[in-house]
Design an enzyme around this catalytic site. Sequence first.
Site, mmCIF file in Angstrom:
data_model
loop_
_atom_site.group_PDB
_atom_site.id
_atom_site.type_symbol
_atom_site.label_atom_id
_atom_site.label_comp_id
_atom_site.label_asym_id
_atom_site.label_seq_id
_atom_site.Cartn_x
_atom_site.Cartn_y
_atom_site.Cartn_z
ATOM 1 N N GLU A 478 0.976 -1.501 -0.084
ATOM 2 C CA GLU A 478 0.020 -0.118 -0.022
ATOM 3 C C GLU A 478 0.901 1.113 0.207
ATOM 4 O O GLU A 478 1.562 1.614 1.063
ATOM 5 C CB GLU A 478 -0.997 -0.135 1.271
ATOM 6 C CG GLU A 478 -1.698 1.217 1.437
ATOM 7 C CD GLU A 478 -2.296 1.042 2.800
ATOM 8 O OE1 GLU A 478 -2.790 2.356 3.193
ATOM 9 O OE2 GLU A 478 -2.402 0.212 3.550
ATOM 10 N N ASP A 551 -1.244 -1.208 5.898
ATOM 11 C CA ASP A 551 -1.209 -0.510 7.202
ATOM 12 C C ASP A 551 -2.154 -1.278 8.011
ATOM 13 O O ASP A 551 -3.134 -1.900 7.555
ATOM 14 C CB ASP A 551 -1.509 0.886 7.135
ATOM 15 C CG ASP A 551 -0.423 1.688 6.250
ATOM 16 O OD1 ASP A 551 0.822 1.094 6.205
ATOM 17 O OD2 ASP A 551 -0.745 2.733 5.856
ATOM 18 N N ASP A 553 -4.383 -0.363 10.085
ATOM 19 C CA ASP A 553 -5.436 0.613 10.456
ATOM 20 C C ASP A 553 -6.848 0.406 9.635
ATOM 21 O O ASP A 553 -6.781 -0.622 8.987
ATOM 22 C CB ASP A 553 -5.167 1.998 10.374
ATOM 23 C CG ASP A 553 -4.583 2.222 8.802
ATOM 24 O OD1 ASP A 553 -5.063 1.684 8.082
ATOM 25 O OD2 ASP A 553 -4.255 3.492 8.826
ATOM 26 N N ASP A 555 -8.217 1.972 7.241
ATOM 27 C CA ASP A 555 -8.094 2.043 5.754
ATOM 28 C C ASP A 555 -7.279 0.992 5.200
ATOM 29 O O ASP A 555 -7.437 0.375 4.131
ATOM 30 C CB ASP A 555 -7.250 3.338 5.536
ATOM 31 C CG ASP A 555 -8.121 4.781 5.660
ATOM 32 O OD1 ASP A 555 -9.371 4.260 5.480
ATOM 33 O OD2 ASP A 555 -7.866 5.834 5.908
#
Length: 699
Positions: A478, A551, A553, A555
Amino acid sequence: MVTAEYSAHHLQVLEGLEAVRKRPGMYIGSTDSRGLMHCLWEIIDNSVDEALGGHGGRIDIVLHTDGSVEVRDRARGIPVDIEPRTGLSGIEVVFTKLHAGGKFGGGSYAASGGLHGVGASVVNALSERLDVEVDRGGKTWAMSFHRGEPGSFAGDAPDSAFSPFDKKSELRVVGKAPKGVTGTRIRYWADRQIFTKDASFNLEELEQRARQTAFLVPGLEIVIRDERPSTGSDGVVSTEPVETTYRFDGGISEFAEFLAPDAAVTDTWRLTGTGSFVETVPVLQPTGAMVPTEVQRECEVDVALRWGTGYETRVRSFVNIISTPKGGTHQQGFEVGLMKVLRSQVEQNARRLKVGNDKIDKDDILAGLTAVLTVRLPEPQFEGQTKEILGTPAARQIVSNVVAKELAARFASPKRDDKTQTSLLLDKVVSEMKARISARQHKETQRRKNALESSSLPAKLADCRTNDVDASELFIVEGDSALGTAKLARNSEYQALLPIRGKILNVQKASISDMLSNAECASIIQVIGAGSGRSFDLESARYGKIILMSDADVDGAHIRTLLLTLFFRYMRPLIDEGRVYAAVPPLHRVIVMNPGSKPNETIYTYSEQELHGLLAKLTKSGKRWQEPIQRYKGLGEMDADQLATTTMDRGGRLLRRVRMQDAEVAASVFELLMGNDVAPRKEFIIDSSDRLARERIDV
């Protein structure tokens, strides 16, 4: 003393069931949760067979807190009169005699799922206690069994003192039944001497099959009530019963709509018909002899089918509501009937469709097809004991004739809607044929390029040097910031990197052309090198492992879901083979300070719970750590050594393999979360809002 009480009566009851207890796997497959569920369905199927015959419109299944299960129906009730040959009541015959029942040609069942007459007696033999109550003739009759033996219990619990009947079994009258009310209630406790300790009733599996049965028997209401305590995602134990009701008056038409994974090209069409055939079967004579006799059989065919925009094929076939996952003669006839009509229609419209001399094949017709095929016939022949393949030869021709006749009538229909839909169907079938031919030609003219030869791969791909597919890994990363760190952290011998920009296209909603024109999706498919959709060739995949590195998180989880949707829809064999993984980067870095000249120790944790546990352990041992504790928001916050140690190096990393244990459940969740239909998704979010931990929201 004990020997004197052991009478010939006991031997008579146990002689058949003792074999079941010695070799349970021969009758129920296994003694784990699968065998436990098999027993439950043996009892439920008896009630379903009654409903198939038009007796009783509701079945209740209750999972009690004490581990027992109860099945209630409102059908005719098990016979309570004396069976002349054995001198036993009908209830005792059904529950203690193997190969005994009303499905051996006695005229009680025109079509049924139970064919061997062992279901109830096997369940009884493998139960520590079984209680049966029957409402019949204005009375409620009752009988209890202990591991297959009839007798009486001193209490309500399964381990209550049991007294076997000595000379003659007793069918007790325990109450009055309202006038005209009949039915059966069976409650049993599985014998833990037989089943493994961890064997338990799977509610999800039970609900799935109950839903399937309710689709197949229109108007039948199946109610499942789970009274067992359940633990929620927040760790709170709930003692509230969970009750689910299944009833579908639309039958298999609703079933086909439920199964369909894509947008519709045609409406759900219903094809029905019957056919007769002559079969030679051994018939039991009153004298006890088996005499080969020619009998006239009737085979009823009912098909619901629709075509969608996708390429997946979902054909479910059933014989007397028995699922036949491996097909058989009825499914062969179904495919022959489809081929006959659609080939004829394509030939008649060859000029408009521009097909030339090419011929459509079975895969072109089945692409995007969702169908439920059911046949009902007395005493079907199955290949093997598992009933997975129908072997009755006559079913092939009968089903083929019904499908061909009904489908041809649909194509000949003067109605505007039928004309529009049949035209769209022919366009779809021909486009599938052209795509297949094009893919084959492309495959024949293009040889697979390895990493050193490839000149057409995306410039942003940082490829690996090895040509060994099994050893190679592709990290889909990403963002460009994480790519820079990952380049320094990787082992370039066998680890390749492909960066993607943010969130890719949601392919669950998009068309195939939109997906292929999307730069990120196209580059992923191009780099993997095995094609997409129906033409996907697993052998041509350029990497042994595909690792999604995003990541830690919200998102990152969304990006991972979008990527998994792409793999699920267009490169599913990679998931089926277990070659898709999700990297698990750490959330925290804790630096433990050691006294003196001893170097500090770095510990990574992967969840809040793990962090709190570590800190409590350090506190207890009197160790200190540096504050503040680093919380990684993204991969870009790590340096190369940290990323290599925690996420990329084979010696210390943690990977989560993505598996397709239950493709149907996964498909329904993908459609719910990522599909076009907004209303079910909104309802799901509202219903699940109370499970959300607010502190996990990244704001």
